[in-house]
Write an enzyme that holds these catalytic residues in place. Structure first.
Site, PDB file in Angstrom:
ATOM      1  N   HIS A  59     -19.606  14.270  18.167  1.00 39.07           N
ATOM      2  CA  HIS A  59     -20.771  12.979  17.726  1.00 39.07           C
ATOM      3  C   HIS A  59     -22.117  13.340  18.801  1.00 39.07           C
ATOM      4  O   HIS A  59     -22.158  12.334  19.576  1.00 39.07           O
ATOM      5  CB  HIS A  59     -20.041  11.817  17.945  1.00 39.07           C
ATOM      6  CG  HIS A  59     -18.797  11.526  16.821  1.00 39.07           C
ATOM      7  ND1 HIS A  59     -17.677  11.744  17.110  1.00 39.07           N
ATOM      8  CD2 HIS A  59     -18.742  10.852  15.841  1.00 39.07           C
ATOM      9  CE1 HIS A  59     -16.884  11.469  16.173  1.00 39.07           C
ATOM     10  NE2 HIS A  59     -17.412  10.875  15.276  1.00 39.07           N
ATOM     11  N   HIS A 193     -17.566   4.268   5.600  1.00 38.30           N
ATOM     12  CA  HIS A 193     -18.030   3.351   6.739  1.00 38.30           C
ATOM     13  C   HIS A 193     -19.685   4.033   6.809  1.00 38.30           C
ATOM     14  O   HIS A 193     -19.966   5.185   6.523  1.00 38.30           O
ATOM     15  CB  HIS A 193     -17.433   3.349   8.013  1.00 38.30           C
ATOM     16  CG  HIS A 193     -17.456   4.953   8.555  1.00 38.30           C
ATOM     17  ND1 HIS A 193     -16.714   5.958   8.074  1.00 38.30           N
ATOM     18  CD2 HIS A 193     -17.972   5.119   9.970  1.00 38.30           C
ATOM     19  CE1 HIS A 193     -16.623   7.003   9.077  1.00 38.30           C
ATOM     20  NE2 HIS A 193     -17.449   6.562  10.293  1.00 38.30           N
ATOM     21  N   GLU A 240     -17.143  12.457   6.743  1.00 37.60           N
ATOM     22  CA  GLU A 240     -16.405  12.901   7.620  1.00 37.60           C
ATOM     23  C   GLU A 240     -14.867  13.288   6.937  1.00 37.60           C
ATOM     24  O   GLU A 240     -14.284  13.842   7.386  1.00 37.60           O
ATOM     25  CB  GLU A 240     -15.848  11.792   8.635  1.00 37.60           C
ATOM     26  CG  GLU A 240     -17.109  11.623   9.740  1.00 37.60           C
ATOM     27  CD  GLU A 240     -16.707  10.671  10.979  1.00 37.60           C
ATOM     28  OE1 GLU A 240     -17.402  10.701  11.918  1.00 37.60           O
ATOM     29  OE2 GLU A 240     -15.605   9.908  10.773  1.00 37.60           O
TER      30      GLU A 240
HETATM   31 FE   FE2 Z   1     -16.584   9.962  13.539  1.00 35.75          FE
END
Ligand code: FE2
Length: 287
Positions: A59, A193, A240
């Site tokens: 990230h 998300h 993801e």
């Molecule tokens: Fe992640």
């Protein structure tokens, strides 16, 4: 010969790591999350591999926007937990398997998959949270771990189809390694998300459930989901989920779903978790 017989899929929500590290795992909010992994911990103990091949995304911790590899394999002897702004998580150093990792690198590159070789990399929550969920808080991680970082942070990410085929190439690579090693592949990230913009906080239970159902039964169809559908249906960070297809590609077409857990909310995400075993070699263990 090294073999892959199972795969584990899980979200890698950073707040889960923080909850565990700060002793909050028994608080009612977090207890629901950790209880969902009680069976998995037992399964992991009974199926302890020699090596975990762990697919995750960095990230913007080890790689900045200066340098964005699509697929990067960690070939180092060890990987330190990264400092993501609050100091490194108090978890063990990750011990790699340079010999197997180098073998996989040369094998998949020879199978026409471009792969970046990384000899030094700190690993962030994307890698350490799944280990915490499956192993708790040990002094040392109980097996070797090979990190495989996938770019899903900066557009363009790889397609699900490429990830699925890449998983198949990894399996061929592992099975051509002469030592008898048991390897389990982890696919991490997701589920639906979105962390920013007007749709921040988006959860799509229907999409997530369909994804979980079809990943086991029909991975080739799941692999066809285009990037834009992940964004529309699962939010900007839902992409993801393509990483799960790498782990799925490393298994047989026919698998047994050993365990599933789905929970909303974990932080501001939907949390998903699966354990799949090749049907031909399944242990038959059930929750
Ligand atoms: Fe992640």
């Amino acid at each position: 010969m090294a073999t892959i017989s199972a795969s584990v899929y899980t979200s890698h929500v950073p707040a889960i790591g923080a909850a565990l590290d700060q002793g909050k795992s028994n608080e009612p909010y977090w207890r629901q999350v950790f209880d969902g992994y009680a069976f998995s911990k037992q399964w992991e103990k009974e199926h302890l591999p020699d090596v975990i091949f762990l697919v995750f995304n960095d990230h913007a911790t080890a790689f900045s926007l200066d340098f964005i590899p699509t697929f990067a394999i960690g070939t180092a002897a060890e990987f330190a937990p990264a400092d993501e702004g609050w100091g490194p998580r108090p978890v063990p150093t990750v011990i790699g398997h340079p010999k197997l990792a180098s073998h996989i690198a040369q094998s998949v590159i020879q199978q026409d998959f471009d792969l970046t070789i990384v000899n030094k990399m700190d690993v962030d929550h994307g890698l350490t949270v799944p280990l915490s969920l499956m192993f708790g808080q040990p002094q040392e991680w109980p097996c070797r771990i090979i990190p495989l970082a996938v770019n899903v942070v900066q557009y363009p990410p790889p397609t699900g189809n490429r990830c699925y085929h890449f998983g198949q190439a990894i399996r061929r690579a592992v099975e051509s390694f002469p030592e008898d090693l048991r390897v389990v592949v982890f696919g991490t990230g997701g589920m639906s998300h979105q962390l920013q913009g007007k749709r921040a906080g988006l959860i799509n239970r229907e999409f997530d459930t369909r994804f979980l159902d079809e990943l086991s039964r029909n991975p080739r169809e799941v692999a066809k989901i285009p990037f834009i559908e992940y964004v529309r249906e699962a939010g900007s960070e839902g992409i993801e989920l393509v990483m799960w297809l790498i782990a799925r590609g490393a298994l047989d077409e026919r698998v047994r779903e050993v365990y599933r857990f789905y929970h909303v909310p974990a932080s501001n995400t939907a949390l998903g978790h699966l354990i799949l075993e090749n049907e031909a070699t399944s242990s038959g263990l059930t929750p």
